[in-house]
Each structure stands twice: as C-alpha cells, then as structure tokens.
Motif scaffolding. Sequence first.
Motif, PDB file in Angstrom:
ATOM      1  N   LEU A 257       0.817  -1.144  -0.074  1.00  0.00           N
ATOM      2  CA  LEU A 257      -0.089  -0.109   0.012  1.00  0.00           C
ATOM      3  C   LEU A 257       0.786   1.171  -0.086  1.00  0.00           C
ATOM      4  CD1 LEU A 257      -3.106   0.295   0.177  1.00  0.00           C
ATOM      5  CD2 LEU A 257      -2.712   0.861   2.493  1.00  0.00           C
ATOM      6  N   SER A 258       0.220   2.529   0.038  1.00  0.00           N
ATOM      7  CA  SER A 258       1.155   3.633   0.102  1.00  0.00           C
ATOM      8  C   SER A 258       1.858   3.810   1.293  1.00  0.00           C
ATOM      9  CB  SER A 258       0.358   4.825  -0.179  1.00  0.00           C
ATOM     10  OG  SER A 258      -0.476   5.167   0.724  1.00  0.00           O
ATOM     11  N   ARG A 259       2.982   4.253   1.493  1.00  0.00           N
ATOM     12  CA  ARG A 259       3.824   4.597   2.721  1.00  0.00           C
ATOM     13  C   ARG A 259       2.993   5.171   3.627  1.00  0.00           C
ATOM     14  NH1 ARG A 259       8.885   3.699   2.898  1.00  0.00           N
ATOM     15  NH2 ARG A 259       9.203   3.636   0.448  1.00  0.00           N
ATOM     16  N   ASP A 260       2.272   6.263   3.585  1.00  0.00           N
ATOM     17  CA  ASP A 260       1.560   7.106   4.390  1.00  0.00           C
ATOM     18  C   ASP A 260       0.870   6.332   5.048  1.00  0.00           C
ATOM     19  OD1 ASP A 260       3.195   9.207   3.759  1.00  0.00           O
ATOM     20  OD2 ASP A 260       1.605  10.090   2.847  1.00  0.00           O
ATOM     21  N   GLN A 261      -0.087   5.272   4.605  1.00  0.00           N
ATOM     22  CA  GLN A 261      -1.270   4.548   5.031  1.00  0.00           C
ATOM     23  C   GLN A 261      -0.373   3.630   5.673  1.00  0.00           C
ATOM     24  OE1 GLN A 261      -3.037   4.111   1.188  1.00  0.00           O
ATOM     25  NE2 GLN A 261      -4.817   5.396   1.706  1.00  0.00           N
ATOM     26  N   LEU A 262       0.781   2.883   5.419  1.00  0.00           N
ATOM     27  CA  LEU A 262       1.189   2.031   6.074  1.00  0.00           C
ATOM     28  C   LEU A 262       1.764   2.326   7.531  1.00  0.00           C
ATOM     29  CD1 LEU A 262       2.841  -0.115   3.128  1.00  0.00           C
ATOM     30  CD2 LEU A 262       0.540  -0.734   4.455  1.00  0.00           C
ATOM     31  N   HIS A 263       2.338   3.608   7.273  1.00  0.00           N
ATOM     32  CA  HIS A 263       2.902   4.280   8.699  1.00  0.00           C
ATOM     33  C   HIS A 263       1.547   4.466   9.557  1.00  0.00           C
ATOM     34  CE1 HIS A 263       7.029   4.718   8.059  1.00  0.00           C
ATOM     35  NE2 HIS A 263       6.934   5.409   6.861  1.00  0.00           N
ATOM     36  N   ALA A 264       0.698   4.816   9.196  1.00  0.00           N
ATOM     37  CA  ALA A 264      -0.631   4.781  10.058  1.00  0.00           C
ATOM     38  C   ALA A 264      -0.974   3.637  10.836  1.00  0.00           C
ATOM     39  CB  ALA A 264      -1.793   5.409   9.275  1.00  0.00           C
ATOM     40  N   MET A 265      -1.139   2.597   9.777  1.00  0.00           N
ATOM     41  CA  MET A 265      -1.471   1.113  10.362  1.00  0.00           C
ATOM     42  C   MET A 265      -0.383   0.449  11.285  1.00  0.00           C
ATOM     43  SD  MET A 265      -1.554  -2.251   7.690  1.00  0.00           S
ATOM     44  CE  MET A 265      -3.353  -1.984   7.117  1.00  0.00           C
ATOM     45  N   ALA A 266       0.700   0.892  10.878  1.00  0.00           N
ATOM     46  CA  ALA A 266       1.923   0.207  12.038  1.00  0.00           C
ATOM     47  C   ALA A 266       1.595   0.950  13.564  1.00  0.00           C
ATOM     48  CB  ALA A 266       3.442   0.993  11.421  1.00  0.00           C
TER      49      ALA A 266
END
Length: 249
Positions: A175-184
């Motif tokens: 997925l896009s990096r920004d969304q994955l950082h939010a998921m993390a």
Amino acid sequence: MAMPARADALKDEIAPTGRLRVAIAISPAGGAFWSTKTESGGYAGVPVDLGKAMAAELGVPVEYVVHQNSGQITDAAAKSTWDVTFLPKDPERETKMTFGPIYEVADATYIVKPGSMVTNFADLDRDGVKVAAVNNTTTMRGAIAHLKHAKVAGYQTYDEIFNLLKSGEVDAFALSRDQLHAMAKKIPGTRVLDETFKQTVTAVAVPLNHPLAAAFAAKFMTEATANGTLRKAYDNNGLKDTPIRTQTK
C-alpha cells in the motif's frame, strides 16, 4: 443564450440524474484517495470534500456512491452508476475512464507482519512469502510486477487485510507508505520497509466518452489546486503535514 445551453449540456452529461454521483472507496485508512465513514452515518475524506465542492460549482446536489476499493469503482465505470471519482491512475484504467490532473503522488511499499525478520525487498521476495494487496488496484498490479518469488494475493477490503496482517496470516501488505505508517501505529511489531517499488498517482476521473464532463473536471481540479480548495480538503482530513504533489519525480 449560448452559455446557458452549454451549461445545460454539461449538466446533462456530468449529472444526468440531477445529482453529481461521486464514487468513493471506504476504509479506515483515510488519505488522499480513501474515504471513511463518520459517526453520524455520513462520509469524510479528500474525495468527499472535492466532490461536494464540484457539485456546488455545478449547482446540483452531491450523492456518494460507495465502493470497497478502487477496482470496484473501475469496474463500474461503464455501468453509468457514478459520474465522477478520484482514484489512482494506471494504463489499464485509462482504457476505462478519462483522467484529469494528478493531485497526489504516493510511494508504494510493504508493511511486514508483527515479529517478521524481513527488513528489505530482497528478504521479502522469497518463495513461500504471501503478500496481500487490495484486489484489482494499481498497487496490486505494481506488486505483482515487482515481486518475482513472493505470491501476491488480492482481497476486497483494507479491513480484511488489516486483520490478516495482525494475526500473521499474511507476511506483508502492499500500500502507500503514508497509509502503512498509520497502520503500523495500530499493529505493534509491524515494520514499514524503507524502499519504494512504485509511485502511485491519484487523479480526478470520469467515464469514457464524456468530453464535457472531462473538461470540466480537469478545469475544476486545476483551479482547486491553485485556489486552496485541495489544500483545505487535505487539512480537513488529517493531512495537514502532507504536501500536495502533482508531479512524479
């Protein structure tokens, strides 16, 4: 009388039901493409705000047509169920809809499951590794092209993949990096990889063979970028620190 006639022709093409039907995709991810459900039963997101502003400019009510992902929006392009949308662009989708100006450029990468020892793409791309992606999306197609050994599996919703990653049933999620950082932040022990395998561009789009609608949507987005409407939509949806990117590197 020419101007009203042109305005009527535009409305007949871009809002044939008398409403501007804006296709959106729902997930908890948020961002420049995904929209979310609100506690009041409505919707929030950059596409929600842009659709509302576009409808106001046309002088018609707005209606949101909800989908689970961008692939479903793409599949519905020829079915006359929506009039305008805002979604990731790729060559396959350009055969099904007409895109206007880009308003977001996102770096796509992978998040790995809690406790994974994978730290880079080389570690990830091995036989037996299962990578999840949202089905029929430009990110999924990019991951399939990128990974030569790991298997990419498509799922309909972000929520489903979130739970599979959290339980360790998939090894990674593209997925896009920004969304994955939010998921993390929501799944302790996960890691977002530093490398980028694809730049995903997001743009306004209308179904094919709608020239007046396409011209209006392009003009609207150009003006929205210049006059602060797009910046306001970002700021209203948790993206105050996210720069607006209209061109790839």
